[in-house]
Write an enzyme that holds these catalytic residues in place. Structure first.
Site, PDB file in Angstrom:
ATOM      1  N   ARG A 227      15.229 -26.183   4.248  1.00  0.00           N
ATOM      2  CA  ARG A 227      14.203 -27.239   4.330  1.00  0.00           C
ATOM      3  C   ARG A 227      14.862 -28.542   4.791  1.00  0.00           C
ATOM      4  O   ARG A 227      16.070 -28.591   5.031  1.00  0.00           O
ATOM      5  CB  ARG A 227      13.564 -27.438   2.967  1.00  0.00           C
ATOM      6  CG  ARG A 227      14.564 -27.958   1.937  1.00  0.00           C
ATOM      7  CD  ARG A 227      13.924 -28.114   0.582  1.00  0.00           C
ATOM      8  NE  ARG A 227      14.698 -29.045  -0.233  1.00  0.00           N
ATOM      9  CZ  ARG A 227      14.709 -29.058  -1.552  1.00  0.00           C
ATOM     10  NH1 ARG A 227      13.999 -28.171  -2.206  1.00  0.00           N
ATOM     11  NH2 ARG A 227      15.413 -29.951  -2.202  1.00  0.00           N
ATOM     12  N   GLY A 228      14.035 -29.581   4.867  1.00  0.00           N
ATOM     13  CA  GLY A 228      14.527 -30.941   5.089  1.00  0.00           C
ATOM     14  C   GLY A 228      15.369 -31.088   6.351  1.00  0.00           C
ATOM     15  O   GLY A 228      15.071 -30.513   7.415  1.00  0.00           O
ATOM     16  N   ASN A 298      25.693 -29.342   5.889  1.00  0.00           N
ATOM     17  CA  ASN A 298      24.566 -30.216   5.545  1.00  0.00           C
ATOM     18  C   ASN A 298      24.150 -30.117   4.082  1.00  0.00           C
ATOM     19  O   ASN A 298      23.617 -31.084   3.537  1.00  0.00           O
ATOM     20  CB  ASN A 298      23.374 -29.865   6.460  1.00  0.00           C
ATOM     21  CG  ASN A 298      22.068 -30.410   5.922  1.00  0.00           C
ATOM     22  OD1 ASN A 298      21.793 -31.604   6.028  1.00  0.00           O
ATOM     23  ND2 ASN A 298      21.257 -29.556   5.286  1.00  0.00           N
ATOM     24  N   GLY A 300      23.511 -30.442   0.373  1.00  0.00           N
ATOM     25  CA  GLY A 300      23.914 -31.546  -0.504  1.00  0.00           C
ATOM     26  C   GLY A 300      22.924 -31.685  -1.632  1.00  0.00           C
ATOM     27  O   GLY A 300      21.764 -31.289  -1.519  1.00  0.00           O
ATOM     28  N   ALA A 308      28.051 -44.389 -17.022  1.00  0.00           N
ATOM     29  CA  ALA A 308      28.144 -44.394 -18.493  1.00  0.00           C
ATOM     30  C   ALA A 308      27.259 -43.297 -19.094  1.00  0.00           C
ATOM     31  O   ALA A 308      27.587 -42.736 -20.138  1.00  0.00           O
ATOM     32  CB  ALA A 308      27.720 -45.758 -19.037  1.00  0.00           C
ATOM     33  N   ASN A 357      26.098 -46.933  -4.371  1.00  0.00           N
ATOM     34  CA  ASN A 357      24.701 -47.043  -4.807  1.00  0.00           C
ATOM     35  C   ASN A 357      24.645 -46.934  -6.323  1.00  0.00           C
ATOM     36  O   ASN A 357      25.307 -46.066  -6.908  1.00  0.00           O
ATOM     37  CB  ASN A 357      23.878 -45.915  -4.174  1.00  0.00           C
ATOM     38  CG  ASN A 357      22.430 -46.307  -4.020  1.00  0.00           C
ATOM     39  OD1 ASN A 357      22.057 -47.464  -4.229  1.00  0.00           O
ATOM     40  ND2 ASN A 357      21.606 -45.346  -3.664  1.00  0.00           N
ATOM     41  N   TYR A 363      27.510 -39.009  -6.233  1.00  0.00           N
ATOM     42  CA  TYR A 363      27.043 -38.745  -4.860  1.00  0.00           C
ATOM     43  C   TYR A 363      27.838 -39.581  -3.851  1.00  0.00           C
ATOM     44  O   TYR A 363      28.321 -39.073  -2.840  1.00  0.00           O
ATOM     45  CB  TYR A 363      25.553 -39.077  -4.797  1.00  0.00           C
ATOM     46  CG  TYR A 363      24.880 -38.787  -3.477  1.00  0.00           C
ATOM     47  CD1 TYR A 363      24.601 -37.492  -3.079  1.00  0.00           C
ATOM     48  CD2 TYR A 363      24.501 -39.830  -2.638  1.00  0.00           C
ATOM     49  CE1 TYR A 363      23.949 -37.234  -1.876  1.00  0.00           C
ATOM     50  CE2 TYR A 363      23.847 -39.585  -1.439  1.00  0.00           C
ATOM     51  CZ  TYR A 363      23.581 -38.282  -1.067  1.00  0.00           C
ATOM     52  OH  TYR A 363      22.942 -38.034   0.127  1.00  0.00           O
ATOM     53  N   THR A 398      12.385 -37.112   3.448  1.00  0.00           N
ATOM     54  CA  THR A 398      12.491 -35.706   3.018  1.00  0.00           C
ATOM     55  C   THR A 398      12.092 -35.627   1.548  1.00  0.00           C
ATOM     56  O   THR A 398      11.805 -36.639   0.922  1.00  0.00           O
ATOM     57  CB  THR A 398      13.947 -35.172   3.122  1.00  0.00           C
ATOM     58  OG1 THR A 398      14.752 -35.898   2.192  1.00  0.00           O
ATOM     59  CG2 THR A 398      14.516 -35.288   4.514  1.00  0.00           C
TER      60      THR A 398
END
Ligand code: NAD
Length: 457
Positions: A227-228, A298, A300, A308, A357, A363, A398
Site C-alpha cells: 500500500r501507500g 521502502n 517503514g 521518556a 521530530n 523513527y 498516506t
C-alpha cells in the site's frame, strides 16, 4: 486521504475567499501524465561566461525537441512591457569563479522572475564547491544554494527551484537529472541540491533506447509495497519497464497480491525482520532472476512516544524495520553478488531524519541512519559500479499521515512552499529517476520530496 482545503482553494469561489483572507494558496501542481511533453512550453537558457554546462544542456534540450530561448535576444512585449512566459529558467552558473560574479544571477533572475508559467521550473547548474579550483570559486559556488532555495520560496504557484552541482568531467551525465527536474515528475521536489558525478568505472549514464521505458529488462525489489508509497513505487517502476518483485508482511498478503497483479509483478510475503529474511530474499532473486538491479528499501513503521514514555519494544521494532533489516539485506545481496554493476540501492528516509521530530526519537534515529547508510556506502559501492541514494519524503498523503492528530496534519500539509501535502506518486517518480540506468552519475544523494518543507530546511 483527500485534502479538502486544497480542493476548496482550487475552486473559483474558494480561491477568491482564501486570497481575501490571506490564507495559504495551494496551487494545482503540474504532475506527469503519460504522453505529456517534458515541458509544456519554451525553456529560457542562459549562463555566466566560461560555464561548462550551457552548451551540453542546450544540445540536450534541442535533442529533446524543446524550444529554447536566449536571454540575450528575448525582449519584452512593447505594449505590456512583459517578458514572454517560459516553462523553465535554466542558468549555468558554473563559470562564476568569485563572489562578485554572482551579480550575473541577479541580472538574470531579476529580469525573468515574472516570466515563468505556473508550475514552472528553475534549474541552476554549478560546480560542487569541493571540486572548485580555488577557495574564491568554492565560496561563489556554495552561495548558489541560497539563491535557489530562496527562489523556491519566493516564486510560488507550484514553481520548483533546484541547484544541480555537476562535477567537472560529468557534463555528459546530466540528462536524466535535467529531464526529471524539468518534467512533471518532480512536481513536489523543490529547494534541492543534487550532485552529479562521473559514473563509476565500467558503468555509464548513457540515455536509454526509450525514455518512456528506461527500466526495460531491469529487475526491481520494492519492500513495503502492499500500500501507500511502496505500492506507488512498484507501479511507477513497472510503468518504466521493470520486472518488479513486491514484498510485504504476510498479514498484508491480499493487498500485496493485488498490487503484484495490477503491475504484472511477483509478490513475496516476508517479514523483513525475520532472522531468515535476508537469505530467503536472496534465494528468491537467485532462483527466479539471477540478480536484482534495483533495490528500494521502502518498508517503514512508526511507533511514536516521547523518549521518556517509550518502551524498549517501540525503539527496537522501529530501528529494526527501518534500518537494521536493510543493512542485513544489503549485506547478503552484496555478498552473494546478486546486485550487478549498474545496480541501484535506494533508501526511503524522511525529513524527520533531517530535522528530528517530537515523539519520534526512534523513527528519526532510524531515518537519519538511512542517510548515514547512503553516505557511508556510496564510495564502497562505487567500486562495484552500484549507486546508492535516498529520498526523504516530507508530508505525503498516506495512511501513515492520515493517522496524525488533525492540527499536526494540517500544519504538515501547509508548512511548505507548495502549501499542500505530496502524493505517493511524487516519491515514486523521484525513486524512478534515481533507479534509471541513465542516472549512473548520481550517488550519495539525499533528495527531499517535501515541497520544500520548512522542517529541517
Ligand atoms: P505505510 O504504513 O502505508 O506502508 C508501509 C508498508 O511497509 C506497509 O505495507 C507495511 O506492511 C510494510 N512493512 C512494515 N513492516 C514490515 C516488515 N517488517 N516487513 C515487510 N514489510 C513491512 O507507510 P507509507 O506512508 O507508505 O511510508 C512508506 C515509507 O515512506 C516508510 O519508510 C515511511 O517511513 C516513509 N515516509 C513516509 C512519509 C509519509 O508522509 N507518509 C514521510 C516520510 C517518510
Amino acid at each position: 486521504m483527500s485534502d479538502r482545503y486544497a480542493s476548496f482553494a482550487n475552486s473559483v469561489a474558494g480561491h477568491a475567499l482564501i486570497k481575501r483572507l490571506g490564507l495559504p494558496d495551494p496551487p494545482r501542481l503540474r504532475r506527469y501524465r503519460p504522453g505529456d511533453p517534458l515541458v509544456p512550453g519554451p525553456v529560457l537558457l542562459d549562463g555566466a561566461p566560461g560555464g561548462r554546462l550551457r552548451e551540453p544542456v542546450g544540445k540536450l534540450l534541442a535533442a529533446a525537441g524543446i524550444e529554447q530561448r536566449d536571454a540575450e535576444t528575448v525582449t519584452a512585449d512593447p505594449t505590456t512591457g512583459r517578458m514572454p512566459l517560459n516553462s523553465a529558467l535554466v542558468y549555468d552558473a558554473s563559470g562564476i569563479t568569485d563572489s562578485t560574479g554572482l551579480r550575473a544571477l541577479y541580472d538574470f533572475f531579476h529580469a525573468q522572475a515574472r516570466a515563468l508559467h505556473p508550475s514552472g521550473r528553475v534549474i541552476v547548474f554549478g560546480t560542487p564547491p569541493e571540486a572548485a579550483g580555488s577557495p574564491r570559486e568554492a565560496v561563489a559556488q556554495r552561495a548558489l544554494e541560497g539563491l535557489t532555495r530562496s527562489i523556491g520560496k519566493e516564486f510560488g504557484r507550484g514553481t520548483t527551484a533546484q541547484l544541480v552541482y555537476v562535477h567537472p568531467g560529468a557534463e555528459s551525465a546530466v540528462e536524466s537529472t535535467l529531464r526529471f527536474l524539468l518534467s512533471g515528475r518532480s512536481a513536489y521536489v523543490s529547494g534541492q541540491v543534487v550532485r552529479v558525478g562521473v559514473p563509476p568505472a565500467g558503468t555509464s549514464a548513457a540515455p536509454p533506447a526509450d525514455w518512456l521505458r528506461p527500466l526495460d529488462g531491469r529487475v526491481a525489489l520494492v519492500t513495503g509495497a502492499a500500500r501507500g508509497i511502496g505500492a506507488a513505487i512498484a507501479e511507477v517502476l513497472a510503468r518504466d519497464g521493470a520486472r518488479v518483485v513486491v514484498l510485504d508482511v504476510p498479514a498484508a498478503g491480499e493487498a500485496l497480491a493485488g498490487v503484484a497483479n495490477s503491475i504484472g509483478g511477483t509478490a513475496l510475503q516476508l517479514d523483513l525482520t525475520a532472522a531468515d529474511a535476508p537469505a530467503r530474499l536472496a534465494d528468491h532473486f537467485a532462483e527466479r532472476h539471477g540478480r536484482v538491479d534495483v533495490v528500494v528499501h521502502n518498508a517503514g513503521i512508526t511507533r511514536d512516544k516521547t523518549i521518556a514514555k517509550m518502551d524498549a519494544a517501540r525503539w527496537d521494532s522501529v530501528l529494526d524495520v527501518n534500518l537494521s533489516s536493510q543493512e542485513r539485506i544489503n549485506d547478503v545481496l552484496l555478498e552473494r553478488d546478486l546486485i550487478p554493476a549498474g545496480g541501484r540501492l535506494i533508501g526511503v528516509s524522511s525529513i524527520a531524519g533531517i530535522a528530528g521530530n517530537r515523539g519520534q526519537t526512534n523513527y528519526a534515529t532510524s531515518k537519519a541512519g538511512v542517510i548515514g547508510l547512503v553516505q557511508s556506502m556510496a564510495l564502497v559501492l562505487a567500486e562495484r559500479g552500484i549507486t546508492v541514494n535516498a529520498v526523504a519524503p516530507g508530508f505525503i498523503e498516506t495512511r501513515m499521515t492520515a493517522r496524525m492528530p488533525v492540527l499536526i496534519r494540517e500544519a504538515g500539509r501547509r508548512m511548505n512552499s507548495m502549501s499542500q501535502g505530496g502524493l505517493p506518486i511524487d516519491v515514486a517518480e523521484t525513486i524512478a529517476w534515481l533507479a534509471a540506468p541513465a542516472s549512473g552519475g548520481l550517488t550519495g544523494n539525499i533528495v527531499r520530496v517535501c515541497g520544500q518543507s520548512l522542517l529541517g530546511a
